[in-house]
Design an enzyme around this catalytic site. Structure first.
Site, PDB file in Angstrom:
ATOM      1  CG  HIS A  72      -2.316  -0.644   3.179  1.00 34.57           C
ATOM      2  ND1 HIS A  72      -3.225  -0.078   2.578  1.00 34.57           N
ATOM      3  CD2 HIS A  72      -1.912   0.164   4.337  1.00 34.57           C
ATOM      4  CE1 HIS A  72      -3.615   0.994   2.210  1.00 34.57           C
ATOM      5  NE2 HIS A  72      -2.768   1.103   3.657  1.00 34.57           N
ATOM      6  CG  HIS A 101      -5.757   2.610   8.179  1.00 37.21           C
ATOM      7  ND1 HIS A 101      -5.658   4.104   8.136  1.00 37.21           N
ATOM      8  CD2 HIS A 101      -4.684   2.512   7.114  1.00 37.21           C
ATOM      9  CE1 HIS A 101      -4.805   5.106   6.825  1.00 37.21           C
ATOM     10  NE2 HIS A 101      -4.444   3.624   5.969  1.00 37.21           N
ATOM     11  CG  HIS A 126      -5.907   5.644   2.183  1.00 28.21           C
ATOM     12  ND1 HIS A 126      -6.715   4.114   2.664  1.00 28.21           N
ATOM     13  CD2 HIS A 126      -4.636   5.570   2.828  1.00 28.21           C
ATOM     14  CE1 HIS A 126      -5.390   3.111   3.101  1.00 28.21           C
ATOM     15  NE2 HIS A 126      -4.465   4.048   3.835  1.00 28.21           N
ATOM     16  CG  ASP A 181      -0.875   3.510   7.070  1.00 24.68           C
ATOM     17  OD1 ASP A 181      -1.515   2.240   6.137  1.00 24.68           O
ATOM     18  OD2 ASP A 181      -0.398   4.322   6.751  1.00 24.68           O
ATOM     19  CG  ASP A 182       1.604   0.291   4.640  1.00 28.15           C
ATOM     20  OD1 ASP A 182       0.518  -0.565   4.568  1.00 28.15           O
ATOM     21  OD2 ASP A 182       1.279   1.770   4.929  1.00 28.15           O
ATOM     22  CD  GLU A 223      -1.081   8.778   3.972  1.00 31.45           C
ATOM     23  OE1 GLU A 223      -2.015   8.431   2.831  1.00 31.45           O
ATOM     24  OE2 GLU A 223       0.017   8.073   3.921  1.00 31.45           O
TER      25      GLU A 223
HETATM   26  N1  HPA Z   1      -1.264   5.077   2.307  1.00 31.75           N
HETATM   27  C1  HPA Z   1      -1.989   4.846   0.957  1.00 31.75           C
HETATM   28  N2  HPA Z   1      -2.109   4.172  -0.175  1.00 31.75           N
HETATM   29  C2  HPA Z   1      -1.426   2.794   0.649  1.00 31.75           C
HETATM   30  C3  HPA Z   1      -0.637   3.455   1.992  1.00 31.75           C
HETATM   31  C4  HPA Z   1      -0.590   4.088   2.758  1.00 31.75           C
HETATM   32  O1  HPA Z   1       0.334   4.211   3.636  1.00 31.75           O
HETATM   33  N3  HPA Z   1      -0.585   1.926   2.410  1.00 31.75           N
HETATM   34  C5  HPA Z   1      -0.358   1.037   1.444  1.00 31.75           C
HETATM   35  N4  HPA Z   1      -1.157   1.938  -0.065  1.00 31.75           N
HETATM   36 ZN    ZN Z   2      -3.392   2.977   4.878  1.00 35.18          ZN
END
Ligand code: HPA
Ligand code: ZN
Length: 322
Positions: free
Chosen positions: A13, A11, A191, A273-274, A194
């Site tokens: 991006h 996970h 996703h 994630d990012d 969240e």
């Molecule tokens: N959540 C949802 N969409 C996203 C995320 C995230 O953390 N990062 C990039 N797109």
């Molecule tokens: Zn994500």
């Protein structure tokens, strides 16, 4: 960077690994206006109150991505960093619609990322695959159109996902796009849970046929859903530093749901994630949970093992990487 157990990262991006320094370099290379050309100043703006406040900055920065070389540079930076810190295999999300909306051809996105993956494998042995994410905020019809338009590149990605603004964009809107993906033999993930509640996780499972849930933290609010996720061993890709940065978890890591998820027998893994936005890469996430949570070395080992179990690697390859 911390050396750690071998893991798969499931996970992340790839656009979320665009470091501020690379934003500035690409803006200069492509003649794109930025509010500041000082990477430190740019990073000082990375203060988020929720998912949307992050996405606004993330999408704004992506205006610098224009050419195949840009995508190659982005992919290479992540894969080099990941391989050096113990990632053996990565399944990377990419937001194709963001780039096509910015006037970039699909060929540039696929070409640059694929070249980065091929070269990283040759130089460090890391394997990587791509998962095309539909952007929720653009709606279901745009997702279906994106799915159809991407079919000429079917062999460049192994699955589809669903990301961007969660609240107000339930999985049900994307059933058609996911149906096409399923009939093409693509893997499906989304996703869910969240920011939105357990009902989005149910929908992702029942209406989209997903094999993994990205995040899924709020699934823990529904005992029947927890039982389903446990019984079917449906993976949850948890992102601890992301949860803290986006306030989808309490501010102290010590209060994170991760130990409860493990205690429930859920198949959870640790992911970044990012990483350019949330305070670190997957090794930094492992370092943070090791320092901030009362996990035994055996539990940390389970998390690493789960990342391979949850991956889309062939069984034989999972064994050889663990
Ligand atoms: N959540 C949802 N969409 C996203 C995320 C995230 O953390 N990062 C990039 N797109
Ligand atoms: Zn994500």
């Amino acid at each position: 960077m911390m050396p750690m157990l071998p893991v798969a990262e499931l996970h992340m991006h790839i656009e979320g690994s665009l470091e501020a320094e690379l934003v500035v370099a690409l803006a200069r290379r492509n003649g794109i206006d930025l509010p500041t050309y000082d990477a430190t100043e740019l990073k000082n703006r990375y203060r988020f109150t929720d998912l949307q406040s992050f996405l606004d900055i993330y999408y704004a920065n992506l205006a610098v991505m224009k050419t195949e070389q840009d995508f190659y540079d982005l992919g290479t930076a992540y894969l080099t960093r990941a391989a050096a810190s113990g990632v053996r295999h990565a399944e990377m999300f990419f937001d194709l619609q963001t780039h096509t909306q910015n006037g970039v051809a699909q060929e540039a996105v696929f070409g640059g990322l694929t070249a980065a993956i091929d070269e990283a494998r040759a130089s460090s042995g890391i394997t990587a695959e791509l998962i095309l994410c539909f952007l929720r905020h653009l709606g279901g019809e745009a997702a279906t159109e994106t799915m159809r338009d991407a079919l000429p590149f079917r062999d460049r990605f192994i699955g589809v996902g669903l990301d961007s603004s969660e609240l107000g964009y339930p999985p049900s809107l994307f059933a058609e796009a996911f149906g096409i993906a399923g009939s093409e033999g693509l893997h499906r993930v989304a996703h869910a849970g969240e920011e939105a509640g357990p009902e989005y996780v149910w929908e992702a499972l029942d209406l989209l046929g997903v094999e993994r849930i990205d995040h899924g933290n709020r699934a823990t609010e529904d005992p029947a859903l927890v039982a389903r996720l446990r019984d079917e061993q449906i993976p949850l890709t948890v992102c601890p530093l992301s949860n803290i940065a986006l306030k989808t978890a309490p501010p102290e890591l010590a209060d994170h749901l991760l130990p409860a998820m493990l205690a429930e027998g859920l198949l959870v893994s640790i992911n970044s994630d990012d990483p350019a936005y949330f305070g670190g890469y997957v090794d930094d996430n492992f370092a943070a949970i090791t320092a901030g949570l009362d996990l035994s070395p055996a539990q940390v080992g389970v998390l690493a093992e789960n990342s391979f179990t949850s991956s889309f690697l062939p069984e034989r390859q999972k064994e050889s990487l663990r």
